[in-house]
Design a protein around this motif. Sequence first.
Motif, PDB file in Angstrom:
ATOM      1  N   ALA A 191       0.833  -1.207   0.000  1.00  0.00           N
ATOM      2  CA  ALA A 191       0.000   0.000   0.000  1.00  0.00           C
ATOM      3  C   ALA A 191       0.869   1.259   0.000  1.00  0.00           C
ATOM      4  CB  ALA A 191      -0.925   0.000   1.213  1.00  0.00           C
ATOM      5  N   LYS A 192       0.272   2.345  -0.463  1.00  0.00           N
ATOM      6  CA  LYS A 192       0.945   3.645  -0.492  1.00  0.00           C
ATOM      7  C   LYS A 192       0.191   4.591   0.436  1.00  0.00           C
ATOM      8  CE  LYS A 192       2.561   2.877  -5.137  1.00  0.00           C
ATOM      9  NZ  LYS A 192       2.372   3.168  -6.542  1.00  0.00           N
ATOM     10  N   PHE A 193       0.983   5.436   1.123  1.00  0.00           N
ATOM     11  CA  PHE A 193       0.404   6.272   2.170  1.00  0.00           C
ATOM     12  C   PHE A 193       0.832   7.717   2.060  1.00  0.00           C
ATOM     13  CE2 PHE A 193       1.229   2.001   3.694  1.00  0.00           C
ATOM     14  CZ  PHE A 193      -0.037   1.605   4.083  1.00  0.00           C
ATOM     15  N   ARG A 194      -0.014   8.576   2.617  1.00  0.00           N
ATOM     16  CA  ARG A 194       0.289   9.995   2.803  1.00  0.00           C
ATOM     17  C   ARG A 194       0.399  10.209   4.304  1.00  0.00           C
ATOM     18  NH1 ARG A 194      -0.605  12.743  -1.848  1.00  0.00           N
ATOM     19  NH2 ARG A 194      -1.692  11.569  -3.460  1.00  0.00           N
ATOM     20  N   LEU A 195       1.394  11.008   4.716  1.00  0.00           N
ATOM     21  CA  LEU A 195       1.639  11.239   6.133  1.00  0.00           C
ATOM     22  C   LEU A 195       1.687  12.729   6.413  1.00  0.00           C
ATOM     23  CD1 LEU A 195       2.536  10.287   9.009  1.00  0.00           C
ATOM     24  CD2 LEU A 195       4.894  10.371   8.137  1.00  0.00           C
ATOM     25  N   LYS A 196       0.949  13.130   7.440  1.00  0.00           N
ATOM     26  CA  LYS A 196       1.081  14.493   7.947  1.00  0.00           C
ATOM     27  C   LYS A 196       1.595  14.388   9.371  1.00  0.00           C
ATOM     28  CE  LYS A 196      -1.085  18.909   8.800  1.00  0.00           C
ATOM     29  NZ  LYS A 196      -2.284  19.735   8.722  1.00  0.00           N
ATOM     30  N   LEU A 197       2.722  15.040   9.632  1.00  0.00           N
ATOM     31  CA  LEU A 197       3.309  15.098  10.966  1.00  0.00           C
ATOM     32  C   LEU A 197       2.984  16.435  11.591  1.00  0.00           C
ATOM     33  CD1 LEU A 197       6.916  13.685  10.424  1.00  0.00           C
ATOM     34  CD2 LEU A 197       5.061  12.607  11.690  1.00  0.00           C
ATOM     35  N   SER A 198       2.573  16.387  12.856  1.00  0.00           N
ATOM     36  CA  SER A 198       2.297  17.632  13.562  1.00  0.00           C
ATOM     37  C   SER A 198       2.557  17.452  15.047  1.00  0.00           C
ATOM     38  CB  SER A 198       0.859  18.087  13.320  1.00  0.00           C
ATOM     39  OG  SER A 198      -0.051  17.109  13.748  1.00  0.00           O
ATOM     40  N   LEU A 199       2.610  18.575  15.742  1.00  0.00           N
ATOM     41  CA  LEU A 199       2.691  18.581  17.193  1.00  0.00           C
ATOM     42  C   LEU A 199       1.381  19.148  17.722  1.00  0.00           C
ATOM     43  CD1 LEU A 199       6.286  20.026  17.821  1.00  0.00           C
ATOM     44  CD2 LEU A 199       5.556  17.639  17.895  1.00  0.00           C
ATOM     45  N   VAL A 200       0.748  18.386  18.613  1.00  0.00           N
ATOM     46  CA  VAL A 200      -0.500  18.822  19.228  1.00  0.00           C
ATOM     47  C   VAL A 200      -0.378  18.564  20.718  1.00  0.00           C
ATOM     48  CG1 VAL A 200      -2.992  18.485  19.352  1.00  0.00           C
ATOM     49  CG2 VAL A 200      -1.826  18.297  17.142  1.00  0.00           C
ATOM     50  N   ASP A 201      -0.523  19.621  21.511  1.00  0.00           N
ATOM     51  CA  ASP A 201      -0.411  19.496  22.965  1.00  0.00           C
ATOM     52  C   ASP A 201       0.862  18.768  23.380  1.00  0.00           C
ATOM     53  OD1 ASP A 201      -2.862  20.808  23.353  1.00  0.00           O
ATOM     54  OD2 ASP A 201      -3.973  18.923  23.159  1.00  0.00           O
ATOM     55  N   THR A 258      -4.504   7.395  13.021  1.00  0.00           N
ATOM     56  CA  THR A 258      -3.698   8.457  13.619  1.00  0.00           C
ATOM     57  C   THR A 258      -3.007   7.869  14.836  1.00  0.00           C
ATOM     58  OG1 THR A 258      -5.237  10.163  12.890  1.00  0.00           O
ATOM     59  CG2 THR A 258      -3.732  10.751  14.675  1.00  0.00           C
ATOM     60  N   HIS A 259      -1.687   8.022  14.881  1.00  0.00           N
ATOM     61  CA  HIS A 259      -0.912   7.592  16.045  1.00  0.00           C
ATOM     62  C   HIS A 259      -0.386   8.837  16.740  1.00  0.00           C
ATOM     63  CE1 HIS A 259      -1.052   3.338  15.244  1.00  0.00           C
ATOM     64  NE2 HIS A 259      -0.665   3.542  14.013  1.00  0.00           N
ATOM     65  N   ILE A 260      -0.533   8.868  18.056  1.00  0.00           N
ATOM     66  CA  ILE A 260      -0.067  10.002  18.854  1.00  0.00           C
ATOM     67  C   ILE A 260       0.989   9.482  19.810  1.00  0.00           C
ATOM     68  CG2 ILE A 260      -0.727  11.805  20.487  1.00  0.00           C
ATOM     69  CD1 ILE A 260      -3.577  11.626  19.245  1.00  0.00           C
ATOM     70  N   LEU A 261       2.187  10.067  19.730  1.00  0.00           N
ATOM     71  CA  LEU A 261       3.313   9.643  20.562  1.00  0.00           C
ATOM     72  C   LEU A 261       3.715  10.749  21.524  1.00  0.00           C
ATOM     73  CD1 LEU A 261       5.678   8.094  17.842  1.00  0.00           C
ATOM     74  CD2 LEU A 261       3.945   6.920  19.204  1.00  0.00           C
ATOM     75  N   SER A 262       4.039  10.367  22.721  1.00  0.00           N
ATOM     76  CA  SER A 262       4.590  11.311  23.682  1.00  0.00           C
ATOM     77  C   SER A 262       5.974  11.745  23.203  1.00  0.00           C
ATOM     78  CB  SER A 262       4.711  10.650  25.057  1.00  0.00           C
ATOM     79  OG  SER A 262       5.446  11.471  25.929  1.00  0.00           O
ATOM     80  N   LEU A 263       6.289  13.010  23.397  1.00  0.00           N
ATOM     81  CA  LEU A 263       7.628  13.497  23.046  1.00  0.00           C
ATOM     82  C   LEU A 263       8.645  13.261  24.169  1.00  0.00           C
ATOM     83  CD1 LEU A 263       6.860  16.830  21.186  1.00  0.00           C
ATOM     84  CD2 LEU A 263       7.895  14.776  20.238  1.00  0.00           C
ATOM     85  N   THR A 264       8.171  12.856  25.336  1.00  0.00           N
ATOM     86  CA  THR A 264       9.065  12.687  26.486  1.00  0.00           C
ATOM     87  C   THR A 264      10.283  11.821  26.174  1.00  0.00           C
ATOM     88  OG1 THR A 264       7.238  13.082  28.003  1.00  0.00           O
ATOM     89  CG2 THR A 264       9.187  11.981  28.914  1.00  0.00           C
ATOM     90  N   PRO A 265      10.121  10.650  25.524  1.00  0.00           N
ATOM     91  CA  PRO A 265      11.311   9.831  25.251  1.00  0.00           C
ATOM     92  C   PRO A 265      12.290  10.487  24.269  1.00  0.00           C
ATOM     93  CG  PRO A 265       9.303   8.521  25.034  1.00  0.00           C
ATOM     94  CD  PRO A 265       8.880   9.957  25.168  1.00  0.00           C
ATOM     95  N   PHE A 266      11.849  11.510  23.559  1.00  0.00           N
ATOM     96  CA  PHE A 266      12.687  12.180  22.561  1.00  0.00           C
ATOM     97  C   PHE A 266      13.344  13.455  23.086  1.00  0.00           C
ATOM     98  CE2 PHE A 266       9.406   9.945  20.136  1.00  0.00           C
ATOM     99  CZ  PHE A 266      10.183   9.243  19.220  1.00  0.00           C
ATOM    100  N   ARG A 267      12.893  13.973  24.211  1.00  0.00           N
ATOM    101  CA  ARG A 267      13.319  15.307  24.662  1.00  0.00           C
ATOM    102  C   ARG A 267      14.837  15.462  24.760  1.00  0.00           C
ATOM    103  NH1 ARG A 267       9.116  18.172  24.927  1.00  0.00           N
ATOM    104  NH2 ARG A 267       7.177  17.509  25.887  1.00  0.00           N
ATOM    105  N   LYS A 268      15.497  14.534  25.439  1.00  0.00           N
ATOM    106  CA  LYS A 268      16.945  14.670  25.633  1.00  0.00           C
ATOM    107  C   LYS A 268      17.691  14.566  24.308  1.00  0.00           C
ATOM    108  CE  LYS A 268      20.989  12.806  28.055  1.00  0.00           C
ATOM    109  NZ  LYS A 268      21.853  13.377  27.066  1.00  0.00           N
ATOM    110  N   VAL A 269      17.346  13.576  23.490  1.00  0.00           N
ATOM    111  CA  VAL A 269      18.055  13.407  22.227  1.00  0.00           C
ATOM    112  C   VAL A 269      17.789  14.587  21.291  1.00  0.00           C
ATOM    113  CG1 VAL A 269      16.356  11.968  21.024  1.00  0.00           C
ATOM    114  CG2 VAL A 269      18.768  11.716  20.501  1.00  0.00           C
TER     115      VAL A 269
END
Length: 162
Positions: free
Chosen positions: A54-64, A81-92
């Motif tokens: 399959a082929k996909f379109r992706l929109k990345l955004s930051l919400v809250d 729609t998948h929503i990920l916490s940014l906490t594991p990414f903050r330091k890197v």
Amino acid sequence: MAEAQTTGSGRLIDVELDETIGRATPDVEHERNVAIFDLVEENLFNPVGAPEGAKFRLKLSLVDKRLVFDIRDEAGGTLVTHILSLTPFRKVIRDYFMICDSYYEAIRSATPQQIEAIDMGRRGIHNDGSQTLMERLEGKIEVDLDTARRLFTLICVLNWRS
């Protein structure tokens, strides 16, 4: 760290970043443009349960202060729609910003050896962020390391802007 095994053949055909948070510096916008071009040219992107090839379109955004992966089908219809916490990414991300600032400054005034040393550190931190992204997407979206690297660049661009 082991690389994720890639089994599917799904791919991104379009990637969009949320433009509502504004534009970044020319260096950052260049990184964004290159990452999107490279990502669309070559990627492995398989949301769990999606049909093979399959082929996909992706929109990345930051919400809250969360990272949103809005995944659509080829025609633009909403899939998941998948929503990920940014906490594991903050330091890197913070470390990556600091070394990128050093890199952009070095390009203007440092010796080639100094630039190369900073760039090696920058690539190492970028790989760490890419691995973290692959881990956070596990069970949701299968990506290979090159795709994760380009997506991590775009995540950093979103954070630079916000």
